[in-house]
Design a protein around this motif. Structure first.
Motif, short mmCIF file in Angstrom:
data_model
loop_
_atom_site.label_atom_id
_atom_site.label_comp_id
_atom_site.label_asym_id
_atom_site.label_seq_id
_atom_site.Cartn_x
_atom_site.Cartn_y
_atom_site.Cartn_z
N TYR A 30 40.51 -4.14 0.71
CA TYR A 30 40.08 -3.59 -0.58
C TYR A 30 38.59 -3.28 -0.54
O TYR A 30 37.79 -4.05 -0.01
N SER A 31 38.22 -2.15 -1.15
CA SER A 31 36.80 -1.81 -1.35
C SER A 31 36.68 -0.84 -2.50
O SER A 31 37.38 0.17 -2.55
N ASN A 32 35.77 -1.12 -3.44
CA ASN A 32 35.55 -0.19 -4.55
C ASN A 32 34.19 0.50 -4.47
O ASN A 32 33.73 1.11 -5.42
N LEU A 33 33.55 0.40 -3.29
CA LEU A 33 32.26 1.06 -3.08
C LEU A 33 32.29 1.81 -1.75
O LEU A 33 31.34 1.78 -0.97
N GLY A 34 33.39 2.47 -1.50
CA GLY A 34 33.56 3.20 -0.24
C GLY A 34 34.12 2.30 0.83
O GLY A 34 33.75 1.12 0.95
N PHE A 35 35.06 2.83 1.62
CA PHE A 35 35.66 2.07 2.71
C PHE A 35 34.69 2.09 3.89
O PHE A 35 34.67 3.03 4.69
N ARG A 36 33.88 1.05 3.99
CA ARG A 36 32.81 0.99 4.98
C ARG A 36 32.39 -0.45 5.18
O ARG A 36 33.03 -1.37 4.68
N ASP A 37 31.34 -0.63 5.94
CA ASP A 37 30.72 -1.93 6.15
C ASP A 37 31.70 -2.91 6.80
O ASP A 37 32.48 -2.54 7.68
N ASN A 38 31.69 -4.19 6.35
CA ASN A 38 32.47 -5.21 7.04
C ASN A 38 33.98 -4.99 6.99
O ASN A 38 34.69 -5.29 7.95
N VAL A 39 34.49 -4.47 5.86
CA VAL A 39 35.95 -4.24 5.80
C VAL A 39 36.36 -3.14 6.78
O VAL A 39 37.38 -3.25 7.45
N LYS A 40 35.56 -2.08 6.86
CA LYS A 40 35.88 -0.98 7.77
C LYS A 40 35.73 -1.43 9.22
O LYS A 40 36.56 -1.08 10.08
N PRO A 235 22.77 3.22 -0.03
CA PRO A 235 23.93 3.92 -0.61
C PRO A 235 23.86 4.12 -2.12
O PRO A 235 24.40 5.10 -2.65
N LEU A 236 23.20 3.21 -2.83
CA LEU A 236 23.09 3.34 -4.29
C LEU A 236 21.91 4.20 -4.72
O LEU A 236 21.77 4.52 -5.90
N GLN A 237 21.07 4.56 -3.76
CA GLN A 237 19.86 5.31 -4.08
C GLN A 237 20.15 6.78 -4.34
O GLN A 237 20.82 7.44 -3.55
N LYS A 238 19.67 7.29 -5.45
CA LYS A 238 19.78 8.72 -5.74
C LYS A 238 18.55 9.42 -5.16
O LYS A 238 17.43 9.14 -5.56
N VAL A 239 18.78 10.29 -4.22
CA VAL A 239 17.68 10.94 -3.52
C VAL A 239 17.67 12.43 -3.84
O VAL A 239 18.67 13.13 -3.64
N GLU A 240 16.56 12.88 -4.38
CA GLU A 240 16.40 14.31 -4.63
C GLU A 240 16.09 15.02 -3.30
O GLU A 240 15.95 14.39 -2.26
N GLU A 241 15.98 16.32 -3.35
CA GLU A 241 15.65 17.08 -2.15
C GLU A 241 14.33 16.60 -1.57
O GLU A 241 13.34 16.47 -2.28
N VAL A 242 14.33 16.27 -0.27
CA VAL A 242 13.11 15.78 0.37
C VAL A 242 12.57 16.82 1.34
O VAL A 242 13.32 17.66 1.85
N GLN A 255 25.87 11.52 4.63
CA GLN A 255 25.64 12.25 5.87
C GLN A 255 26.12 11.44 7.08
O GLN A 255 26.69 11.99 8.03
N LEU A 256 25.87 10.13 7.04
CA LEU A 256 26.34 9.28 8.13
C LEU A 256 27.86 9.32 8.25
O LEU A 256 28.42 9.44 9.34
N GLN A 257 28.54 9.21 7.10
CA GLN A 257 29.99 9.21 7.10
C GLN A 257 30.56 10.52 7.62
O GLN A 257 31.57 10.53 8.35
N LYS A 258 29.93 11.63 7.28
CA LYS A 258 30.39 12.93 7.76
C LYS A 258 30.31 13.01 9.28
O LYS A 258 31.12 13.68 9.93
N GLN A 259 29.32 12.32 9.85
CA GLN A 259 29.15 12.31 11.30
C GLN A 259 29.91 11.14 11.95
O GLN A 259 29.77 10.91 13.16
N LYS A 260 30.69 10.42 11.12
CA LYS A 260 31.49 9.28 11.59
C LYS A 260 30.60 8.23 12.27
O LYS A 260 30.94 7.70 13.32
#
Length: 370
Positions: A30-40, A235-242, A255-260
Motif C-alpha cells: 500500500y502507498s498513498n504518496l506514489g508507489f516508490r521508496d521502501n515499498v517499491k 517530492p512535496l516541493q512545488k517548483v516553479e520554472e528554474v 522526472q526521476l520516475q519517467k527515467q525509471k
C-alpha cells in the motif's frame, strides 16, 4: 478532522479483519504518496526473486495506473479504495506511505517499512499529535538498536514491535548499472548531489543559501573543474520554472520516475552530498563519502518541527554550508580527496546503521514471508 473521521469509519473493519480468513499466498503493498521508496524497493526485490510465481501480489497505490499495464503475471495493481478488500484477506502486508487505519489480525503480518531514519520529530513526538493512534501494524522497521525506543515513541507502540532491519531502498546503492550510471555522470570528474528537505512552514523553499547569482557563480566553478551538481527537489516541493545551467541540473521526483530512476540511483553516483534535515544522509553514510549540511535555519526548524535528538549537530558529521563560498570549499576538498569528517562520519554510521550492506530486502523477506 478528515483523517479522524476516516479512522472512525474504518473501525468496523478492524472487527471484520479479525474474522476474515487470511490467504497465506497473498502479499499486499500500500502507498498513498506514489508507489516508490521502501515499498517499491521491496516489491522489486520480490519480483526479481520470483515471489510472484508462488504468491499473488497486489499493489494498492494512488498512482496505480502507471504500473498496471506492465504488471508481471501474478501481480495486480489497484486503487487505494479497491485495495481494502485485498488488505483484509492478505496474510502479508507492507506500507511506508500512509496506511489503512485497520488493526492487524492475529494471523496477519502487517509491516510498516517506514521511509527513513528520523532526525526531525514525527508521529506522536510532533506537537499536537501526541494522542493520535499510529499503531496499525504488527512490526515497524528501523536501522539500529538505538532507534528502537525512538520509533516506539513515534508510533506509540511497544519496543517489541520495532525490528532492526534497515531500509529496503538502500540496497539500490550497492548495485551498479553501467548504462544508467554513465548517463548520470556524463563523463564528469565528480558529481555532487544536493537534497533539500521539505519545510511545511515555507512551502516555496528550494535551497536557501544560494541566490541566482550564486548559482551562476557556482556553475562557472563547476565548469572550471569539470564537475556537475544535481539538485533533487523534495517530492512535496512545488517548483516553479528554474533557470537552466550547463553544469547544474534541477531534477524533480516526476522526472526521476519517467527515467525509471530513484533518488538512490543518484546517491549511488554522487561523490559527495549536500543536504539539511533529510534522513537520506543517514542512508548515504553507508557509502562513506563526504557530506555537507546547509542548516542555517536550524533554530527556526527546531521551533517549528523539532528534532528527536537534543543536539542534532552531533549527528551531522560534515562541513556546515552557509554561502556559495562554503559550497566551493566543500567541492574543492572533495575534488582533492580531502575528507576531514571521515572518522566522525564512520562513528555516527555505526550508531545509526546496524547493517551496512545491500541485503535489507533479503532480510525482510526471510523474516516475515513464510
Amino acid at each position: 478532522m478528515k483523517k479522524e473521521l476516516l479512522k472512525i469509519g474504518f473501525k468496523p473493519l478492524t472487527l471484520c479483519n479479525k474474522f476474515i480468513k487470511k490467504d497465506n499466498r497473498l502479499i499486499f503493498f500500500y502507498s498513498n504518496l506514489g508507489f516508490r521508496d521502501n515499498v517499491k524497493a521491496f516489491y522489486d526485490y520480490l519480483i526479481r526473486e520470483g515471489y510472484h510465481k508462488e504468491y499473488r501480489i497486489v499493489v494498492s497505490a494512488n498512482d496505480y495506473e502507471r504500473f498496471e499495464q506492465d504488471a508481471p503475471e501474478g501481480v495486480t495493481f489497484v486503487g487505494t479504495k479497491e485495495g481494502i478488500r485485498y488488505f483484509l484477506k492478505a496474510k502479508y502486508a507492507f506500507f511506508c506511505f500512509g496506511k489503512y487505519p485497520i488493526k492487524p489480525a492475529k494471523k496477519q503480518m502487517v509491516v510498516n517499512l517506514w521511509h527513513g531514519t528520523p532526525l526531525k520529530k514525527i508521529g506522536n513526538l510532533e506537537q499536537g499529535c501526541e494522542k493520535i493512534d499510529y499503531n496499525f501494524f504488527t512490526k515497524v522497521l528501523t536501522t539500529a538498536p538505538m532507534y528502537k525506543p525512538i520509533m516506539a515513541s513515534i508510533f506509540g507502540c511497544k519496543e517489541s514491535q520495532v525490528e532492526v532491519m534497515g531500509n529496503p531502498r538502500n540496497d539500490e546503492m550497492f548495485v551498479a548499472d553501467s548504462l544508467v550510471d554513465t548517463s548520470i555522470r556524463r563523463g564528469s570528474r565528480k558529481v555532487f548531489l544536493w537534497l533539500p528537505t521539505y519545510r511545511e512552514y515555507n512551502p516555496d523553499f528550494v535551497i536557501s543559501c544560494l541566490s541566482r547569482e550564486d548559482l551562476e557563480r557556482l556553475n562557472e566553478y563547476l565548469k572550471g573543474v569539470d564537475c556537475r551538481l544535481i539538485i533533487k527537489t523534495h517530492p512535496l516541493q512545488k517548483v516553479e520554472e528554474v533557470v537552466k545551467y550547463p553544469y547544474i541540473d534541477f531534477i524533480t521526483e516526476e522526472q526521476l520516475q519517467k527515467q525509471k530512476m530513484t533518488v538512490y540511483t543518484l546517491l549511488r553516483n554522487a561523490d559527495a552530498l549536500i543536504t539539511d534535515y533529510s534522513s537520506v544522509y543517514f542512508d548515504y553514510m553507508l557509502l562513506n563519502r563526504p557530506i555537507a549540511f546547509a542548516v542555517e535555519d536550524m533554530e527556526e526548524y527546531r521551533q517549528k518541527r523539532g528534532f528527536v535528538f537534543d543536539n542534532p549537530k552531533e549527528y551531522m558529521p560534515g562541513m556546515e554550508i552557509k554561502n556559495v563560498a562554503d559550497v566551493e570549499i566543500f567541492m574543492a576538498d572533495t575534488f582533492n580527496g580531502m575528507d576531514p569528517y571521515k572518522e566522525q562520519r564512520e562513528e555516527i554510521n555505526h550508531r545509526v546503521n546496524y547493517y551496512q550492506d545491500g541485503d535489507t530486502c533479503e532480510r525482510i523477506a526471510n523474516r516475515f514471508i513464510r
